[in-house]
Structures are given as C-alpha cells and as structure tokens.
Design a protein around this motif. Structure first.
Motif: not given
Length: 562
Positions: A254-256, A258-263
């Motif tokens: 889930r953390a990845y 969120v972070m990948s989508t944000a990037r």
C-alpha cells in the motif's frame, strides 16, 4: 429540510420501525434491495463464523446471516434505532446478539469478526471513512467486508418520504453534513477509493456495469449494488513492517502504491505545466515517503491534517483520488479542494478532514492548532497532523503555534519537512543550528529527526507521535529530512542555486528505490505500471471536465445574503 443528523435518523426509524419493516421492499429502490443480497453473496458466510451486521435495522440481513452461521456461530447486529432493534430481538434466534450503537464508534474489540456486513447504513454516516475504518478494525485477518450502495433515485426518494416527519422536529445545533458521504457512495470509483483509504485490500464494486469509473451521474445509471473489501493478513510473507505499537502495521504494498502513484502524477503535472496546459505545478518528488508515512499512520476520515503543500502522497493515503487531485490541478469546477478558486497544492477537504491551505506559508499551522484545541474541548480522540517546510519553520506562526500547543498539551503532531532549501535559499542561511528538531526542547515536548526518505522510519515515528497525542500526552515535533528533486515550483529555475551533481547524488536515496528493495520486483513493477496508467487516465479525464461558471465566482468565497 436536509437529512443531516444521526439523532434524527435514529428517532424517525425507531418511531416508524414496524411500517418500515412492512414496506421495505416498496420503499427501497429494487437495485438497492438487490445490493443488500449481493452483500450476502459477497461474504459467503460459513457455519460457525462470527459476523457483524452494521446498521442492521429490523434484521433484513441479520436473520439470513444467522441462518448461515448456524447455532455454532454468532451474529451481532448494531443499530442506533431502538425501535428497529426491538423488532429484531423479537425475531432473532439465540445466536444473534443485538446492540444499540453508532457504527462510527463501535464498542467492540479488535480482530473479533470473520465478516462484516452493512445492508443499508453507510449513507447515513457523516464520517464515512471513520465507519469504514471501524469495520476494518474489528475484522480478523483475511476477513471480508461488504456493503450495499445507495442509488441516486433512492437518495431523493428517501428525502421526500421523510420530509414531513423531519419538518416537525427542531434542527439540532451544528448538524454534521453527510452530503460528501452520499456523493462518494453514488460513485463506485470513489467508494472503492474510500475502502482503500480505510485500509481494505482488493476493493471491488459488485455487479458494476461499464459505467463504473465514469463519474457519479453516469455510474448511478448502472447496476452497481454493493462494494466489498478484505482485511489483508497482517503477517503476509514479509509484506508488512511492525511499528513500535504491536497493533499497528505498515502495509508496504500500500505504501509503495501511494508513493508510486504520487510520483507518476507529479511527473505528469510537471510536463503539463511546462507545456502550457496547466497554470502551476508544485513538485512532491522526494517527499513521497514523508506523506505516505504519516498519511498511513492516521485514522482516515477521523483525524485532521493541516498539510504541507508537497503532501500529495498523504492526500492519496487519506482518501483523495487521482481524478480529484487532477481536478484540483486543472482548477476545474468540480475541484473538491477549492472549486477552482485556489492554485494547485492548496489542499482542503471537509470530507477528509483537511484544513484549507492559504498562499502565505505557514498560516495553516496556527489553524491546525485551533482544530486540535477544538478536539480537546470536545473530548474526542482526534489528532491533527500539522506539516510545514523548513522555511516556514523560521516564521513566528510556528513558534506561537508550538508554544500554545505545548502549554495546553493539545493532540497534534508538528512535522517540518526539511529538504534543506527555502525555495532557493540553502538551510545554512536560514537557521543558525541545522538540527531543527532540537527546538522542541524549548517547548518542553519530544523532538525527533527522522529519515524522510525511508517510509518505514517515517511511519514508525509518525505512529509513535500520533499515539502519544491520542493518549492525551500532548504534541511531538518531528523533523523529516528529505530532498526535493525538481524545482521549487514550475516558476522556478533550480540550476541557479544548486548543481546537477548534488541532485543526482540525492537520487541515490530516492524513497521509491529504497522501498522497492523491500518488495518483490514483479509486484513493484506491476504497481508502477498501474500507477502510470492511473495518472495518465486521471489527467486526461480531469482536463476534459468543465471549468467553473464566471457568474458563480463569489460562491465559496463570500457569504451571499441575497
């Protein structure tokens, strides 16, 4: 009169419980009634299981669930309306336990049910994410949650049928607004996003037509009847990292995500702004671990956030969808943050508890302290996260806010996102002492410097600070040390104040690369591919949405008296 309070609903449904039970098939839209039984199919309850039925009413789902679990199982029905519960008690077999209660504040132990159902109740919750989070909290590892969705026709019909009854009742003070809840549940895409924000895995819309994801109005004409999600096991093959609290886990997938989508969204916004298709971009690249770390440590829809403007990852973690973010980026009419009246990254959301940002930084810090003070006065356990930059940390508002919060032991967390530049000014020229977290000692509160490139470290520190605030022990000051990879905004040229070698050296500790090392490579590749597709689709969709009407420019800006 708008239907806005749980107290009114409980009174009306109690008084008219028998009539409702007798006429439920006629009162409820047939699609919605089918949705209730889609819940039963989705859960596939087995003999001997323990099941929770939220907003159970007279037992429309409770009774068939009780039959499914049999004498060796257990079903707990929860509802606010005592009259409804009386009907259920009269018909319930021994394996059914009936409780009066609020589904946003369940008085039930963690990890206590194999399945959780909600047949016809989420739309009555002013705080949808709080209700979903409670449902996930009481689910056992691997347990399933399913809930029926309202239809747009029934939302209007129910209001009309109860109009006369409600008109005779006094309007309570400061009624909560549940409009955002209803609109969310009418759009299957947003409903799935709410499940994800509450921590459910594999969210699905059951029986959805091709209209799913086409927006609330189009999707409402489809056959969607219910949503479902599953609580992912907390010890799945190394995919979780334990924080200091033994009950709080970081879901690395889930953390990845969120972070990948944000990037991917950030990079797309940068290209759109540079090509002239958008007005203003505020990069978050390099800050993703900070936002994801604290966003996933909060209770979505329950806690408050006064965010830093680079907190795109946090906004995704607490429930804003990529489409909603791009509506804000393009300043479209349906921008959920400001209705097109603020530049991008001036976050704000009543539905998600996000305090509105202003242009001058960091004015929102004092506002966040005011929200935390309100939580203390009201006696709630809500925590306010207050984020700002290292430049903002040098301003008087931050000192005043931290001083007041420390004096009154307010339930908040201060987090300075230190990327070592205030726009173009390096940290050595803005602070005589580089360790900003050391200032906490002057207020008599804990201070901690955190590796803001490591989402695990950030989540761990955020969890400790949030739990401390929730326990009534007052504020904590965190310094999240990170690095901004792109210029300050799309109006900035960072080659004038830092070298390319410096930026490339910082990229060796890219927060996404650090987290990737903890994941299966194929799984990470799949998440990246999905994130890239989601970002592209959301941007294309949002850019095509209508702009605001100039005749309505004063709405949401000034109080109109005529």
């Amino acid at each position: 009169m708008e239907l806005r309070t749980k107290e009114i609903f409980a009174g009306v449904f109690s008084r008219h419980a028998q009539a409702y039970s007798d006429r439920v098939l006629g009162l409820v839209d047939p699609r919605e009634h089918r949705g209730r039984f889609a819940v039963l199919e989705a859960l596939a309850v087995k003999s001997g299981q323990h099941v929770l039925d939220l907003a159970c009413g007279p037992g429309t789902l409770t009774l068939p669930l009780a039959e499914a679990v049999g004498p060796g199982g257990r079903v707990v029905g929860v509802d606010l309306a005592e009259g409804m519960l009386d009907l259920l008690r009269a018909a319930a077999p021994p394996q059914v336990e009936v409780r009066q209660g609020d589904i946003e504040e369940l008085d039930l132990p963690d990890l206590s049910f194999d399945a959780v159902a909600c047949g016809h109740g989420l739309q009555f919750c002013p705080n949808l994410l709080r209700a979903l989070w409670q449902a996930r909290r009481v689910l056992r590892e691997g347990g399933a949650f399913a809930a029926s969705l309202p239809t747009r026709s029934h939302a209007a019909q129910a209001r009309h049928l109860l109009q006369e009854v409600l008109a005779s009742l006094p309007e309570p003070p400061n009624p909560p607004d549940r409009t955002a809840t209803v609109e969310c549940l009418l759009d299957p895409e947003r409903a799935r996003a709410a499940l994800t924000a509450a921590g459910f895995a594999d969210p699905q819309a059951i029986g959805a037509s091709a209209a799913v994801g086409a927006g609330a109005r189009q999707a409402a004409s489809g056959r969607t009847g219910a949503i479902r999600g599953r609580r992912r096991p907390d010890r799945a093959a190394g995919s979780h990292v334990r924080a200091h609290s033994p009950q709080v886990m970081l879901d690395l997938d889930r953390a990845y995500q969120v972070m990948s989508t944000a990037r991917h969204m950030d990079e797309r916004m940068w290209r759109l702004a540079r090509s002239g298709r958008a007005h203003f971009a505020v990069p978050c690249s390099g800050h993703e671990a900070v936002g994801a770390g604290y966003g996933l440590a909060l209770h979505p829809g329950h806690d408050y956030v006064a965010p830093h403007y680079r907190d795109l990852a946090a906004m995704l973690a607490i429930g804003l969808t990529p489409r909603e973010v791009f509506l804000h980026f393009f300043a479209r009419r349906d921008d959920p943050c400001a209705h097109g009246r603020q530049p991008y990254a001036h976050w704000g959301s009543r539905a998600h508890g996000v305090v509105s940002l202003q242009g001058p930084q960091p004015n929102h810090v004092t506002h966040g302290v005011g929200v935390a003070w309100g939580s203390k006065l009201l006696g709630t356990d809500q925590v306010t996260w207050i984020g700002f930059g290292d430049g903002g940390a040098q301003k008087g508002e931050v000192h005043e806010a931290m001083n007041i919060a420390a004096i009154h032991k307010l339930p908040c967390v201060f987090c300075v996102e230190n990327n070592f530049y205030t726009q173009s000014v390096p940290s050595r020229l803005e602070s005589a002492r580089p360790e900003i977290a050391a200032r906490a000692a002057g207020y008599g509160i804990p201070g901690e410097a955190v590796d803001g490139m490591d989402v695990k470290a950030m989540f761990d520190a955020a969890t400790r600070a949030v739990e401390r605030a929730r326990a009534g022990e007052g504020p904590t000051f965190l310094e999240a040390r990170c690095y901004r990879y792109l210029p300050n905004t799309s109006n900035d040229d960072d080659t004038r104040y830092r070298s390319r070698n410096e930026v490339e050296e910082a990229r060796s500790r890219d927060p996404l690369l650090l987290l990737r090392q903890e994941l299966d490579a194929a799984r990470a590749d799949a998440i990246d591919e999905e994130a890239m597709t989601v970002a592209a689709e959301a941007a294309e969709w949002a850019e095509a949405q209508p702009e605001g009407d100039p005749e309505e420019i004063l709405e949401h800006t000034y109080a109109l008296t005529s």
